[in-house]
Design an enzyme around this catalytic site. Structure first.
Site, PDB file in Angstrom:
ATOM      1  N   HIS A   1      42.556 -35.866  25.349  1.00 34.34           N
ATOM      2  CA  HIS A   1      41.947 -37.196  25.240  1.00 34.34           C
ATOM      3  C   HIS A   1      42.542 -38.053  26.362  1.00 34.34           C
ATOM      4  O   HIS A   1      43.724 -37.915  26.685  1.00 34.34           O
ATOM      5  CB  HIS A   1      42.316 -37.881  23.915  1.00 34.34           C
ATOM      6  CG  HIS A   1      41.455 -37.531  22.742  1.00 34.34           C
ATOM      7  ND1 HIS A   1      41.966 -37.396  21.472  1.00 34.34           N
ATOM      8  CD2 HIS A   1      40.117 -37.330  22.628  1.00 34.34           C
ATOM      9  CE1 HIS A   1      40.984 -37.119  20.623  1.00 34.34           C
ATOM     10  NE2 HIS A   1      39.849 -37.066  21.303  1.00 34.34           N
TER      11      HIS A   1
ATOM     12  N   CYS B   1      47.084 -43.155  19.371  1.00 34.10           N
ATOM     13  CA  CYS B   1      46.087 -42.447  18.561  1.00 34.10           C
ATOM     14  C   CYS B   1      45.950 -43.076  17.175  1.00 34.10           C
ATOM     15  O   CYS B   1      44.884 -43.010  16.561  1.00 34.10           O
ATOM     16  CB  CYS B   1      46.470 -40.980  18.378  1.00 34.10           C
ATOM     17  SG  CYS B   1      46.534 -40.034  19.885  1.00 34.10           S
TER      18      CYS B   1
HETATM   19  N1  ARG Z   1      44.310 -33.616  15.861  1.00 35.46           N
HETATM   20  C1  ARG Z   1      43.566 -34.677  16.469  1.00 35.46           C
HETATM   21  C2  ARG Z   1      42.489 -34.098  17.366  1.00 35.46           C
HETATM   22  O1  ARG Z   1      42.751 -33.121  18.020  1.00 35.46           O
HETATM   23  C3  ARG Z   1      44.454 -35.600  17.234  1.00 35.46           C
HETATM   24  C4  ARG Z   1      43.744 -36.810  17.746  1.00 35.46           C
HETATM   25  C5  ARG Z   1      44.619 -37.701  18.562  1.00 35.46           C
HETATM   26  N2  ARG Z   1      43.957 -38.879  18.896  1.00 35.46           N
HETATM   27  C6  ARG Z   1      43.922 -39.459  20.113  1.00 35.46           C
HETATM   28  N3  ARG Z   1      43.370 -40.617  20.244  1.00 35.46           N
HETATM   29  N4  ARG Z   1      44.366 -38.830  21.172  1.00 35.46           N
HETATM   30  O2  ARG Z   1      41.373 -34.579  17.421  1.00 35.46           O
END
Ligand code: ARG
Length: 280
Positions: free
Chosen positions: A168, A268
């Site tokens: 991300h 996150c």
């Molecule tokens: N386990 C989640 C995923 O892989 C973690 C999300 C983390 N969120 C972020 N905004 N980077 O989607």
């Protein structure tokens, strides 16, 4: 809707009541390794208290059983000028979070625009001054970038992510100033997480950016929340914190180690609710 606290930001968070690492949709997740939900709740509570101590307002969405990643509120929507762009997750494991966040916004009185394409909210769509920096390569698609530009009315700058650990945009880049859309944007980022062309774009737009090390990015140090003055970031990201202090930011370290087992950090867990209409 509650009013903004004076000078403070408004954030949406989701208590990790049902936090677990029970599937693997990014390289950080190991469903065979132990995790501690109580510790995740403790770390999240500390993060929430930190925001309150800084004078910010924290709204909460009720967590739902069976959605262990719902704690990562940044993936719940993108809110710019009070306009909400809903999300559509890539992975079926997270699909039901989309409607859950959407109905929170509808109940709060926001106009919500449907996602139409895979789009994981502020995880990949980050307001930086006048523009939206938009990650793609793993989750949010190009089509969603065009959709975001149309709905949010801000120029969208596509950035290609190339390292699966930094899947991300908010794991590879932090908006230090201007995440509320005001003032000149300042950022920190890890160049290696981007394609050569995207690195060139970032150098062009942000020649004075703070360049993070791999070591800091590997503790998800870039997954930080800045109100323009104070940066709340992983306590393990010591070099980055020092570099930020050198630039005049105040830093507050938070231990998000348990949530990191799912691939998430402070940012996150935090969705910025940017008000619209006038100067509130
Ligand atoms: N386990 C989640 C995923 O892989 C973690 C999300 C983390 N969120 C972020 N905004 N980077 O989607």
């Amino acid at each position: 809707m509650t009013m903004d606290s004076v000078g403070g930001r408004r954030y949406l968070m989701c208590r990790p009541t049902y936090f677990a690492v029970s599937y693997k949709i990014n390289p950080w997740m190991d469903p065979t390794a132990p995790y501690d939900t109580a510790l995740a709740i403790e770390q999240w509570t500390r993060l929430r208290e930190t925001f309150l101590e800084l004078g910010h307002t924290v709204e909460e969405i009720d967590p739902l059983p069976g959605l262990p990643d719902m704690v990562f509120a940044a993936n719940g929507a993108t809110v710019v000028d009070g306009t909400v762009l809903a999300v559509q997750f890539r992975d079926p494991e997270r699909a039901d979070e989309g409607p859950a966040y959407r109905s929170w916004f509808e109940r709060a009185g926001y106009a919500v625009h449907e996602a139409k394409f895979v789009n994981e909210g502020e995880g990949d769509l980050m307001l930086a001054g006048d523009v939206v920096l938009a990650g793609t390569g793993f989750r949010t698609t190009h089509a969603a970038h065009a959709r975001a530009q149309e709905v949010l009315g801000r120029p969208v700058i596509t950035l290609q992510l190339v390292d699966p650990r930094f899947y991300h945009l908010d794991t590879a880049l932090c908006v230090l100033s201007g995440s509320d859309g005001t003032g000149p944007a300042k950022i920190a980022y890890l160049p290696e997480a981007f394609s050569p062309g995207s690195q060139a774009v970032l150098r062009l737009l942000f020649p004075d950016a703070v360049i993070a090390s791999v070591a800091d990015a590997e503790v998800l140090g870039l997954n930080a929340v800045s109100d323009g003055t104070t940066v709340v970031l992983a306590s393990q990201a010591v070099e980055l914190a020092a570099a930020l202090r050198e630039r005049g930011y105040r830093t507050i370290g938070v231990d998000m180690s348990e949530l990191r087992k799912a691939g998430g950090g402070a940012k996150c867990c935090t969705l910025e609710l940017r008000p619209g209409g006038g100067t509130s």
